[in-house]
Scaffold this active site. Structure first.
Site, short mmCIF file in Angstrom:
data_model
loop_
_atom_site.label_atom_id
_atom_site.label_comp_id
_atom_site.label_asym_id
_atom_site.label_seq_id
_atom_site.Cartn_x
_atom_site.Cartn_y
_atom_site.Cartn_z
N LYS A 111 86.97 20.14 76.89
CA LYS A 111 87.86 21.09 77.55
C LYS A 111 88.55 22.03 76.57
O LYS A 111 88.93 23.14 76.93
CB LYS A 111 88.89 20.32 78.38
CG LYS A 111 88.27 19.58 79.55
CD LYS A 111 89.32 18.96 80.44
CE LYS A 111 88.67 18.29 81.65
NZ LYS A 111 89.67 17.70 82.56
N LYS B 296 77.26 16.92 85.00
CA LYS B 296 77.69 16.40 86.29
C LYS B 296 78.15 17.53 87.21
O LYS B 296 78.54 18.62 86.75
CB LYS B 296 78.81 15.37 86.12
CG LYS B 296 80.13 15.96 85.70
CD LYS B 296 81.22 14.89 85.71
CE LYS B 296 82.60 15.49 85.40
NZ LYS B 296 83.67 14.50 85.51
N LYS C 140 83.67 21.09 90.23
CA LYS C 140 84.28 22.18 90.98
C LYS C 140 84.43 23.43 90.12
O LYS C 140 84.42 24.56 90.64
CB LYS C 140 85.66 21.73 91.47
CG LYS C 140 86.26 22.61 92.53
CD LYS C 140 85.79 22.22 93.90
CE LYS C 140 86.55 22.97 94.98
NZ LYS C 140 86.12 22.54 96.32
#
Length: 434
Positions: A219, A300, A303
């Protein structure tokens, strides 16, 4: 004169004086005769009589003192059985009473899990977490599920978008079968003890351990390789979420196992420093395989994926679901097989089909015999549509009643506070705040 003896002196004189005094006392106060013991009174009708205690022998002595044991009933002294930790530290007894483990070697089995409010959950959220939540609330008497709005701030969010996402996520998990009467469903930021405990636990956590976590590395790249303090330390907040309620079980996906291991280590570090207090939580791993992106089966389903066709939301219309599966990446082999290494795209479709139908991989492959991948995509799409049709309708109804969703979260937060308050007050005492 020769016939007279000299009077005794020194210790011999003291001995003679002591014997003379004892003789005078015995003559002046002769020993009283033994009093006869009266016979016991007959028992009242309908009462139970206890057996008479065994006679006690008088200890050797002068015969005139009273045996203290004869003044007390002949019952053995009471014994208190404490767990080992209760005897290890001065405050062990208090913690034993607080935890409800005094006199019994067991803990309350408590489950905690949470979900970030990213709006309506996607297919991977449902199959990997929410479906398991519904099953766990039926099996365990103490279950807490939280909307993790504090965690969502680790990535930039507009306030209005965050508020709407909280309500949409709540509506979705209620529509999926989460029952507030069987669990505590609440918003994380409504229980301030989460953040306060995170600070205490952060003071027990070293920075190099956080820097090694893969989520930080991944991230951080999306934030121009800078990264915020919140992004670095949110695994400590996750540990506080779990430990604040003395949770014993945590449903997690494969990507969160390292974060749970951090929570376990923090619990053990706290116990080592302040005495046995936190149970070490254990993982409940989902049996569903990790759902991959439809456009890139190497990652994976998420969203935040920039490719709109990569993620299937549980509130998507049938046409949207069909389109996304039609565009799913597979390979040039038409046969349907399951080999996640060699054929990740087709294997992802097989995993989704098995999860939404409740069938095994072997049963799904048997049903797909004779189908090419293009036709098989439509079979999987139809299974997903049938699975989510009633959920989608219920989501729409719940989204129209925002006041109900807000009340559900507030009521759940009040219950969570009642559970967290005494635990956190004991933590404050242990660390020296009070």
């Amino acid at each position: 004169m020769r016939g007279l003896r000299k009077p005794p002196r020194g210790r011999a004189a003291e001995n003679l004086a002591g014997e003379a005094g004892a003789m005078k006392k015995r003559k002046r106060f002769p020993p009283s005769p033994e009093r006869p013991v009266p016979p016991p009174a007959p028992p009242l009708p309908g009462t139970r009589t206890l057996p008479a205690p065994a006679p006690r022998l008088r200890p050797p002595g002068c015969g005139t003192c009273v045996d203290p044991a004869r003044l007390l009933p002949g019952f053995p002294p009471p014994r208190f059985f404490l767990p080992a930790f209760a005897m290890a530290t001065p405050s062990g007894l208090i913690r034993a009473l607080h935890r409800g483990t005094l006199g019994q070697n067991r803990r309350v089995d408590r489950i905690f899990s949470g979900i970030q409010p990213t709006g309506t959950p996607h297919l991977g959220n449902y199959l990997g977490a929410i479906q398991n939540w519904v099953n766990l609330q039926e099996k365990c008497s103490s279950v807490l599920y939280s909307i993790m709005d504090m965690h969502s701030l680790t990535m930039p969010k507009e306030p209005a978008v965050l508020r709407q996402n909280i309500l949409d996520t709540t509506a979705a998990i209620l529509a999926c079968g989460i029952d507030p009467k069987k669990c505590f469903l609440f918003r994380q930021s409504l229980v301030p003890e989460h953040a306060e405990l995170a600070w205490i636990l952060g003071c027990l956590t070293n920075v190099p351990r956080l820097l090694r976590l893969p989520q930080w590395k991944m991230k951080r790249a999306s934030q121009n390789r800078e990264g915020t303090v919140g992004l670095l330390t949110y695994p400590v907040l996750q540990a506080a979420d779990i430990l604040l309620y003395k949770s014993t079980r945590v449903p997690v996906g494969e990507d969160q196992v390292l974060h749970l291991e951090l929570a376990q280590d923090i619990a053990q570090q706290f116990n080592k420093k302040y005495g046995e207090f936190f149970p070490v939580p254990k993982a409940i791993l989902s049996t569903t395989k990790k759902i991959k992106s439809l456009r890139d089966p190497a990652v994976k389903m998420s969203k935040s994926d920039p490719q709109k066709l990569a993620t299937v939301n549980i509130a998507d219309s049938p046409d949207e679901i069909v389109l996304k599966f039609r565009k799913a990446v597979t390979d040039f082999t038409s046969e349907v097989t399951y080999d996640p290494t060699a054929r990740p795209g087709v294997s992802n479709l097989v995993s989704i089909h098995a999860a939404v139908t409740g069938l095994s991989i072997k049963e799904v492959l048997h049903q797909a015999t004779g189908l090419d991948t293009a036709h098989y995509k439509m079979v999987v799409a139809e299974s997903v549509i049938q699975k989510f049709a009633p959920i989608r309708n219920e989501i729409k109804k719940l989204q129209e009643d925002k006041s109900h969703l807000i009340k559900v979260l507030e009521d759940g937060a009040e219950k969570a506070k009642e559970l967290a308050a005494p635990i956190y007050q004991e933590i404050r005492r242990l660390v020296g705040f009070q």
